[in-house]
Enzyme design. Sequence first.
Site, PDB file in Angstrom:
ATOM      1  N   ASP A 309       0.851  -1.177   0.000  1.00  0.00           N
ATOM      2  CA  ASP A 309       0.000   0.000   0.000  1.00  0.00           C
ATOM      3  C   ASP A 309       0.903   1.249   0.000  1.00  0.00           C
ATOM      4  OD1 ASP A 309      -2.143   1.744   0.102  1.00  0.00           O
ATOM      5  OD2 ASP A 309      -3.254   0.548   1.551  1.00  0.00           O
ATOM      6  N   GLU A 514     -10.668   6.637   4.329  1.00  0.00           N
ATOM      7  CA  GLU A 514      -9.669   6.076   5.236  1.00  0.00           C
ATOM      8  C   GLU A 514      -9.837   6.610   6.665  1.00  0.00           C
ATOM      9  OE1 GLU A 514      -5.803   5.141   3.412  1.00  0.00           O
ATOM     10  OE2 GLU A 514      -6.570   5.956   1.534  1.00  0.00           O
TER      11      GLU A 514
HETATM   12  C1  BGC Z   1      -5.150   3.022   0.206  1.00  0.00           C
HETATM   13  C2  BGC Z   1      -5.297   2.074  -0.948  1.00  0.00           C
HETATM   14  C3  BGC Z   1      -5.092   2.797  -2.242  1.00  0.00           C
HETATM   15  C4  BGC Z   1      -3.768   3.517  -2.232  1.00  0.00           C
HETATM   16  C5  BGC Z   1      -3.495   4.298  -3.499  1.00  0.00           C
HETATM   17  C6  BGC Z   1      -3.907   3.841   0.109  1.00  0.00           C
HETATM   18  O1  BGC Z   1      -3.887   4.826   1.074  1.00  0.00           O
HETATM   19  O2  BGC Z   1      -5.149   2.295   1.419  1.00  0.00           O
HETATM   20  O3  BGC Z   1      -6.559   1.469  -0.902  1.00  0.00           O
HETATM   21  O4  BGC Z   1      -5.168   1.897  -3.302  1.00  0.00           O
HETATM   22  O5  BGC Z   1      -3.748   4.415  -1.162  1.00  0.00           O
HETATM   23  O6  BGC Z   1      -4.262   5.416  -3.570  1.00  0.00           O
HETATM   24  C1  BGC Z   2      -3.221   9.910  -1.486  1.00  0.00           C
HETATM   25  C2  BGC Z   2      -4.052   8.682  -1.414  1.00  0.00           C
HETATM   26  C3  BGC Z   2      -3.466   7.779  -0.445  1.00  0.00           C
HETATM   27  C4  BGC Z   2      -3.230   8.462   0.892  1.00  0.00           C
HETATM   28  C5  BGC Z   2      -2.523   7.557   1.830  1.00  0.00           C
HETATM   29  C6  BGC Z   2      -3.069  10.529  -0.112  1.00  0.00           C
HETATM   30  O1  BGC Z   2      -2.278  11.638  -0.172  1.00  0.00           O
HETATM   31  O2  BGC Z   2      -3.810  10.819  -2.348  1.00  0.00           O
HETATM   32  O3  BGC Z   2      -4.128   8.042  -2.657  1.00  0.00           O
HETATM   33  O4  BGC Z   2      -4.315   6.702  -0.298  1.00  0.00           O
HETATM   34  O5  BGC Z   2      -2.489   9.626   0.745  1.00  0.00           O
HETATM   35  O6  BGC Z   2      -2.197   8.166   3.028  1.00  0.00           O
END
Ligand code: BGC
Ligand code: BGC
Length: 628
Positions: A309, A514
Amino acid sequence: MGYNSMGKVWVLLMMVMMWCWASMAEAEYMRYKDPKQRLSVRLNDLMKRMTLEEKIGQMTQIERSVASNEDIKKHLIGSVLSGGGSVPSKQATPETWVDMVNDFQKGALSTRLGIPLIYGIDAVHGHNNVYKATIFPHNVGLGVTRDPILVKKIGAATALEVRATGIQYAFAPCIAVCRDPRWGRCYESYSEDTEIVRSMTTLISGLQGDSSEKGVPFVDGQQKVAACAKHYLGDGGTHLGTNEGNTILDSKKLFSIHMPAYNDSVIKGVATIMTSYSSWNGVKMHANRNLVTNYLKKKLKFKGFVISDWQGIDRITDPPHANYTYSILAGVNAGIDMVMVPMNYTEFIDGLTYLVKNKFIPMSRIDDVVRRILRVKFTMGLFEKPLADYSMAKYLGHQEHRDLAREAVRKTLVLLKNGKSASKPLLPLPKRTSKILVAGSHADNIGYQCGGWTLEWQGLSGNVTAGTTILSAVEKAVDPNTKVIYNENPNQDFLKSNKFDFAIIVVGEPPYAETFGDSSTLTIPEPGPSTIKNVCGSVKCVVVLITGRPVVVQPFINNIDALVAAWLPGTEGQGVTDVLFGDYGFTGKLARTWFKSVDQLPMNVGDSHYDPLYPFGFGLTTKATKTT
Ligand code: BGC
Ligand code: BGC
């Protein structure tokens, strides 16, 4: 020079020419570039040619905001991604996307071996980062439909929209089994029930196409994209529903609740699997060799690649990034193949190079990694057609996809209450009446209707992309003589001075993604509850909830005439009114338990303390008033 020596020079010249010609022919014929060769032949041929630097490049995924054609070439980068909301420009057209992806790709193609890169993006409810894409209901709604064929069609439509922008890889589906709605990602989960989640892995076949050979990574060419089952393993089972938290379970439960959908995904030929930020019994999944290598790769025989991830390996240590060299070591040795670095990639490349050169990571592990990544790239035809053109741009936001999304919305709705007494149902609503009220923070807001992971990582407020709000869907649905009055949060005077036949109140949660979505109270914020109280106090009302999960409704349920859970429906608001006004009946059944109060949580179907407000599987039905 005599005749004899002249002849010698001539022969020599001929020989040199022949040698040149032969070596030119050899340069032209590289086995790995020949689609007629078997996959294993191509793989072996390419692997033999690769340096350590080139192999490490394949393992490196970087964010588009730090990527350029030159850097991709210089650092031999194997993959680029768009993070949530990461776009080439605001409201970029598909053509702009294609140009950007192609520009990066040309960087990769201009390297010594010309290995194409793979571009990934979170297309988790349609191609959601992209302006004017069709936004489908989030997974929490799709579980309600119990319709794996519909979900497969959504996958196929999403693949076309992703390809419309030149992208070949979607970080979907999320096959989390959300066991606690306090989790901020609960809406990315189809259900609390393992069997429902399993049945929805048809999304993979929609995205990638149907594989004839079971258990082998498969992507059926230019109309399809590589999928990614995420987040392995136990992301939906964390203690108190804390995002990125700890899943405390014995292995029997871990395997019976959270593993089965991965088994199904592997059998369906999923190309990639993403590891979870969360831990299992205190061990970070990004460092769990037993589950990633021994179980997923050896036992389940997963042959695609495992991707980390976003900064997932950084988070192996607490605080994150405290010892990055250790993080790389632990992650790669656990079995992660591609690392979503994604920002400071030279630190990753240098660290990994050091670890391999000093034998902390065996070369055999690196070869295994690269074989997996290249297998996916070969299988999907990337070497044959690395560059996109504009021919698929027409699929973005295509009317057929919007119709499909509208159908999906209809099937995601769950009717929780219909009339103060069962003998006097309020729904379906009449289309022809004198005056109706539409109210609530979510009635005229496409951004709210879509939720998180829409245009921006955290989602947006307002009519920010193409689609139909529920308010305009009501206006389109009713008889031309029916007056529709919209007031977001009407006061008593307004309510008294108008004579409404009934009110449609659309309220819910604001968008989140998230950790920002973690909630210990699960209440809908003000003015939602006051709008319900005021309006339902003086007008017959149906409340439509726009939420990512069950929320607290018990305090006002008795004031409401009818209650509909619409989850996060996406851009096609007409799916809601199709059912409210009886063109279609309500069919949805809860794929989650609707709790009475948060102190009952976690509470899932089958638990001994099960005492829900509405049980798993609940959903009232209505009949269509018109045959369509
Ligand atoms: C998320 C994933 C996602 C990735 C890319 C992460 O923070 O947990 O689900 O695919 O970011 O954006
Ligand atoms: C990104 C997301 C990612 C996340 C993780 C963001 O800045 O845009 O894609 O999932 O950070 O912490």
